[in-house]
Design an enzyme around this catalytic site. Structure first.
Site, mmCIF file in Angstrom:
data_model
loop_
_atom_site.group_PDB
_atom_site.id
_atom_site.type_symbol
_atom_site.label_atom_id
_atom_site.label_comp_id
_atom_site.label_asym_id
_atom_site.label_seq_id
_atom_site.Cartn_x
_atom_site.Cartn_y
_atom_site.Cartn_z
ATOM 1 N N GLU A 1 -38.657 85.693 9.159
ATOM 2 C CA GLU A 1 -39.202 84.737 10.123
ATOM 3 C C GLU A 1 -39.747 85.558 11.275
ATOM 4 O O GLU A 1 -39.006 86.325 11.894
ATOM 5 C CB GLU A 1 -38.104 83.795 10.625
ATOM 6 N N ASP B 1 -33.735 78.615 22.825
ATOM 7 C CA ASP B 1 -33.205 79.955 22.635
ATOM 8 C C ASP B 1 -32.209 80.370 23.703
ATOM 9 O O ASP B 1 -32.354 80.035 24.875
ATOM 10 C CB ASP B 1 -34.354 80.958 22.584
#
Lengths: 260, 402
Positions: free
Chosen positions: A49, A60
């Site tokens: 990814e 995040d």
């Protein structure tokens, strides 16, 4: 090039769970990112990814915030991300997924993004701030040749999992714990219960587990209940302090793959 | 006068035309839906609306006055200027209107822990205040830069029992405080309610915060009808996220009143140190909403600037983006220096020291008043009082207290 779901199925059929590694494009260095990505695949990663950076990465934790900011400081944008993709694709047949937030894609042009991603060899895309509510407002039929991978979390009801399963292509990304990437487990058995529930509710897709998995030990605990695992923050964290050959990171990759 | 045409936004999915929506990670979808359901079930519930009405009246001191600014009117010698006095609310700004509404919702949702972001500190103070009153644990995210320039409000929050968490990421201002608050919410979803301070973020926040703030416009409508027997010609309010503006605009949308939002031009629109989002931004997806956004050519969010911490934000509420595109409201901007001058002007003519945010609305009168006629009526929303900004103003004007 095999589709992501076909690739996962073939791995599963020979008794392996897939291991997907997240890297932030251009992190830690701009100049040898392609070599890093290829080393990760050589060390045992089945899928890659590649994160394209955004200034405000809501989903995040601090580690991937740091890698995104470093990538931005290194001048990484979608154009440079696509040039890495092109170079990596030349050397591997394994699935490559682009991951990032909606705004850079919107700016680049949603159709242009899909066209370029396909022509440079991406298999799929994960955009965590496009839930099914906005799916049809964002994706269009230029994404037909690209798997749009959707996420489910412990707060997702079974009814909702069914709808997401229907829309998601490639696999379902199971977020093992409510929180941002790299979150620490407070209660791992609850996460495993969720993954079991998720796998029962998901009928169409393969399930890969991510957010919070940081070691071979974690991978052993989750792998019986899913079709593969995804590791991001732990890899990025290792890269932050690694030597120029990324020795420790490659050993972490091999260690995790060996238990899957 | 009635609204000329129906205005029913957002739609059931939280969209104002193409703006708004729920551009959030999956973890937040369920709590957003729960919040929406409880809000929709309570917004017309008599017991709930009465409880809020009572708090607004007896705790916050509503209705706030509509003051005829005779000296300021004389100063310009044109249209009649009225001031909507949100500076007289408990805690010193309109932010309390929303904080009271949301703390009642949090109570109904059974949440025990409250988080909020703050820029100028006014929303942080309002949230800390309602948490003290309702016995909830309170955590306020605030950028390091804002902590330095609004130290008085930081102390107020602490005195009220809140924990102020410094945000060190990104530009260390309101945008980053909001990111951190959202990350906290994603992580602590089961026991935590997030009181967003403006008409920003994912649905239902822009709608819900607007509804709680629209008490400003409803009162204004009634007060101006009493004073002048008609609607005003102009309503002027500052716009950062845009909650005080939408609050006073909302009951007047489609009624023929000219609605004017004033953004912060910082050092000037020809520099990169401003936050005139609606003036110079373009469509983006940010903090859960589609809206106008200040961003670079790669879609990275710009670092913006305003002397006023409450306007120092690269996005704007999605309903303002919609009102701009539909030409239902007009948006302009004034600089830091113009806002400082307006602060001095209002202080000396009316004896009212406005917040630097509100001073942007006052400053626009320099441009607007020459175009008005004697018989025109204007309402300017004084969204907050200026005590919190005295250090900034003092430094800017080069005064020494020694």
């Amino acid at each position: 090039m095999k589709s992501i779901s076909k690739y996962i199925e073939e791995k599963n059929n020979i008794g392996e769970k897939v291991f997907s590694v997240f890297l932030t494009a251009g992190f830690p260095n701009k100049n040898n990112f392609t070599q890093l990505a290829l080393k990760v695949l050589d060390a045992g990663a089945d899928m890659l990814e590649i994160g394209f950076p955004f200034s405000d990465p809501l989903a995040d934790g601090t580690i991937i915030q740091y890698s995104s900011q470093t990538a931005l400081n290194n001048g990484i944008n979608l154009k440079t991300t696509f040039s890495y993709l092109k170079e990596i694709r030349r050397e591997t047949g394994k699935p490559i997924i682009l991951m990032g937030y909606a705004n850079p894609v919107l700016n680049y042009g949603v159709k242009r993004f899909a066209d370029d991603a396909i022509s440079y060899g991406a298999n799929g895309v994960i955009i965590p701030d496009i839930p099914i509510e906005e799916y049809d407002n964002f994706y269009n039929n230029s994404f037909n040749g690209l798997d749009t991978i959707l996420l489910i979390t412990p707060t997702t009801s079974n009814d909702r999992i069914k709808i997401i399963d229907d829309k998601s292509k490639g696999f379902i990304y199971c977020v093992s714990v409510s929180g941002t990437t790299g979150v620490q487990y407070q209660d791992k058995s609850r996460s495993i219960d969720f993954i079991k529930r998720a796998r029962n509710a998901v009928k169409k897709n393969k399930t890969l587990v991510g957010f919070g998995i940081s070691s071979a030990e974690d991978a052993i605990q989750f792998s019986p209940h899913c079709d593969g695992v995804i590791v991001g923050s732990a890899i990025i964290k290792s890269l932050m302090n690694d030597d120029s050959n990324f020795k420790n990171t490659m050993s972490l990759v091999s260690k995790i793959k060996n238990v899957l | 006068m009635q609204q000329l045409t129906e205005y029913e936004f957002p739609d059931i999915n939280g969209h104002f035309g193409k703006y708004g929506g729920k551009y959030v990670p999956e973890t937040l979808i369920t709590p957003l839906r729960e919040l929406e359901e409880i809000y929709l079930s309570l917004r017309n519930d008599e017991e709930f609306t009465n409880e809020l009405l009572k708090l607004n009246k007896e705790y916050s001191g509503r209705p706030t006055p509509l003051t005829f600014a005779d000296s300021l009117t004389d100063y310009y010698g044109k249209g009649k200027i009225y001031l909507k006095r949100e500076d007289l609310c408990h805690t010193g700004a309109h932010k309390i209107n929303n904080a009271l509404g949301q703390i009642l919702l949090a109570k109904k949702l059974g949440k025990k822990r409250i988080i909020a972001e703050t820029g100028a500190g006014q929303h942080g103070v309002a949230t800390a205040t309602v948490c003290a009153k309702f016995g909830m644990k309170c955590f306020i995210y605030m950028g390091e830069i804002d902590i330095a320039r609004q130290s008085l409000n930081v102390f107020r929050m602490k005195l009220l029992g809140a924990e102020v968490i410094p945000v060190k990421s990104g530009s260390r201002t309101l945008k980053d405080a909001t990111n951190e608050a959202i990350r906290d919410w994603v992580t602590n979803i089961s026991d935590t309610h997030y009181i967003i301070g403006s008409v920003v973020g994912p649905h239902p926040y822009p709608m819900m915060v607007r509804d709680f703030q629209s008490v400003i416009g409803k009162e204004t409508k009634q007060q101006i009808l009493e004073a002048e027997k008609r609607h005003p010609d102009y309503i002027v309010a500052c716009v950062g996220g845009g909650s005080n503006a939408i609050g006073i605009f909302y009951p007047f949308i489609n009624s023929g009143v000219k609605l004017i939002g004033v953004e912060a031009a910082g050092y000037g629109l020809d520099t990169d140190k401003h936050c005139a989002t609606l003036t110079l931004g373009r469509e983006g997806i940010f903090q859960g909403m589609k809206t106008y956004l200040l961003q670079n050519r790669d879609g990275q969010v710009s670092e913006v600037h305003s002397i006023s911490a409450g306007l120092d934000y690269p996005g704007v509420g999605p309903e303002h983006s919609f009102l701009k595109d539909e030409v239902k409201a007009d948006y302009y901007s004034v600089t830091d220096d113009e806002a400082i001058k307006a602060t001095q002007l209002l202080s000396r003519t009316e004896g009212i020291i406005p917040a630097l945010e509100s001073a942007h609305a006052i400053a626009y009168l320099e441009y607007l008043m020459p175009k008005t006629k004697k018989e025109d009526i204007l309402v300017v929303n004084v969204s907050g009082r200026g005590d919190k900004d005295l250090d900034t103003i003092k430094n800017k004007l080069g005064y020494s207290l020694e």
